[in-house]
Scaffold this motif. Structure first.
Motif, PDB file in Angstrom:
ATOM      1  N   UNK A  40      25.892  19.301  10.393  1.00  0.00           N
ATOM      2  CA  UNK A  40      24.492  18.910  10.428  1.00  0.00           C
ATOM      3  C   UNK A  40      23.701  20.096  10.971  1.00  0.00           C
ATOM      4  N   UNK A  41      22.622  20.447  10.304  1.00  0.00           N
ATOM      5  CA  UNK A  41      21.753  21.538  10.740  1.00  0.00           C
ATOM      6  C   UNK A  41      20.416  20.918  11.086  1.00  0.00           C
ATOM      7  N   UNK A  42      20.071  20.972  12.370  1.00  0.00           N
ATOM      8  CA  UNK A  42      18.863  20.292  12.834  1.00  0.00           C
ATOM      9  C   UNK A  42      17.807  21.211  13.423  1.00  0.00           C
ATOM     10  N   UNK A  43      18.073  22.518  13.452  1.00  0.00           N
ATOM     11  CA  UNK A  43      17.076  23.429  14.020  1.00  0.00           C
ATOM     12  C   UNK A  43      17.118  24.781  13.319  1.00  0.00           C
ATOM     13  N   UNK A  44      16.159  25.627  13.654  1.00  0.00           N
ATOM     14  CA  UNK A  44      16.014  26.923  12.989  1.00  0.00           C
ATOM     15  C   UNK A  44      17.227  27.823  13.213  1.00  0.00           C
ATOM     16  N   UNK A  45      17.852  27.758  14.380  1.00  0.00           N
ATOM     17  CA  UNK A  45      19.040  28.582  14.641  1.00  0.00           C
ATOM     18  C   UNK A  45      20.174  28.189  13.705  1.00  0.00           C
ATOM     19  N   UNK A  46      20.373  26.900  13.507  1.00  0.00           N
ATOM     20  CA  UNK A  46      21.404  26.439  12.580  1.00  0.00           C
ATOM     21  C   UNK A  46      21.092  26.841  11.151  1.00  0.00           C
ATOM     22  N   UNK A  47      19.827  26.786  10.781  1.00  0.00           N
ATOM     23  CA  UNK A  47      19.404  27.214   9.447  1.00  0.00           C
ATOM     24  C   UNK A  47      19.716  28.693   9.242  1.00  0.00           C
ATOM     25  N   UNK A  48      19.396  29.525  10.223  1.00  0.00           N
ATOM     26  CA  UNK A  48      19.698  30.954  10.132  1.00  0.00           C
ATOM     27  C   UNK A  48      21.203  31.183  10.014  1.00  0.00           C
ATOM     28  N   UNK A  49      21.998  30.393  10.727  1.00  0.00           N
ATOM     29  CA  UNK A  49      23.448  30.552  10.709  1.00  0.00           C
ATOM     30  C   UNK A  49      24.010  30.262   9.319  1.00  0.00           C
ATOM     31  N   UNK A  50      23.546  29.178   8.656  1.00  0.00           N
ATOM     32  CA  UNK A  50      24.100  28.897   7.325  1.00  0.00           C
ATOM     33  C   UNK A  50      23.594  29.889   6.281  1.00  0.00           C
ATOM     34  N   UNK A  51      22.371  30.395   6.434  1.00  0.00           N
ATOM     35  CA  UNK A  51      21.892  31.429   5.506  1.00  0.00           C
ATOM     36  C   UNK A  51      22.731  32.691   5.686  1.00  0.00           C
ATOM     37  N   UNK A  52      23.106  33.008   6.917  1.00  0.00           N
ATOM     38  CA  UNK A  52      23.986  34.148   7.152  1.00  0.00           C
ATOM     39  C   UNK A  52      25.326  33.975   6.434  1.00  0.00           C
ATOM     40  N   UNK A  53      25.792  32.737   6.278  1.00  0.00           N
ATOM     41  CA  UNK A  53      27.049  32.482   5.561  1.00  0.00           C
ATOM     42  C   UNK A  53      26.891  32.653   4.051  1.00  0.00           C
ATOM     43  N   UNK A  54      25.663  32.832   3.584  1.00  0.00           N
ATOM     44  CA  UNK A  54      25.424  32.997   2.155  1.00  0.00           C
ATOM     45  C   UNK A  54      24.856  31.757   1.493  1.00  0.00           C
ATOM     46  N   UNK A  55      24.392  30.799   2.283  1.00  0.00           N
ATOM     47  CA  UNK A  55      23.815  29.567   1.731  1.00  0.00           C
ATOM     48  C   UNK A  55      22.347  29.817   1.410  1.00  0.00           C
ATOM     49  N   UNK A 110      26.540  26.309  18.775  1.00  0.00           N
ATOM     50  CA  UNK A 110      26.321  24.968  19.284  1.00  0.00           C
ATOM     51  C   UNK A 110      25.170  24.249  18.611  1.00  0.00           C
ATOM     52  N   UNK A 111      24.294  24.987  17.956  1.00  0.00           N
ATOM     53  CA  UNK A 111      23.144  24.365  17.308  1.00  0.00           C
ATOM     54  C   UNK A 111      23.534  23.641  16.020  1.00  0.00           C
ATOM     55  N   UNK A 112      24.743  23.873  15.518  1.00  0.00           N
ATOM     56  CA  UNK A 112      25.224  23.193  14.318  1.00  0.00           C
ATOM     57  C   UNK A 112      26.232  22.164  14.783  1.00  0.00           C
TER      58      UNK A 112
END
Length: 138
Positions: free
Chosen positions: A111-126, A93-95
């Motif tokens: 849209x990534x607006x918080x640290x949880x969303x940032x962690x989620x896209x890095x987990x995808x390999x970004x 939900x954070x993304x």
């Protein structure tokens, strides 16, 4: 595994780790996977932890801007691919997603607006962050 000539059962390491970030759970799959390996050994989990440590600065550059996902799913030394940002299963939900009505554009932008969303896209390999240069008028 054989230790001192005896067969010993070894428990397999967990295939994922759940981080609690700003009250939100983010699953990190294959946390021990190497993303950098030629000179320095850096795992996916270590990369996520690094991005969390620089999240305030990183988020200033991507907040309120649609982001294009450039994914290095086999590590930084392997070939990457760009993914049109659209709703994915497991998206937290954070993304947030925004539907676009223009026919030439992909149907959703992330849209990534918080640290949880940032962690989620890095987990995808970004490993690289690619926000659109202009924030949309929403």
């Amino acid at each position: 595994m054989i230790i001192d000539g005896r067969l010993v059962a070894v428990a397999k390491e967990s295939a994922s780790k759940v981080l609690l970030i700003g009250g939100q759970e983010v699953q990190i799959t294959n946390p021990e996977k190497l993303y950098f390996s030629s000179q320095v050994k850096v795992t996916k989990l270590e990369l996520v932890q690094y991005y969390l440590s620089v999240a305030p600065g990183a988020l200033k550059g991507i907040q309120d801007r649609p982001i294009v996902l450039k994914r290095f799913v086999n590590g930084a030394e392997a070939e990457a691919f760009y993914q049109s940002a659209r709703q994915r299963s497991g998206q937290p939900g954070c993304v947030r997603s925004l539907c676009r009505s223009l026919p030439a554009e992909p149907p959703k932008k992330l849209f990534v607006d918080d640290a949880a969303g940032l962690a989620w896209i890095v987990n995808l390999g970004c490993i690289e962050l690619h926000p659109h240069p202009v924030a949309p008028a929403i």
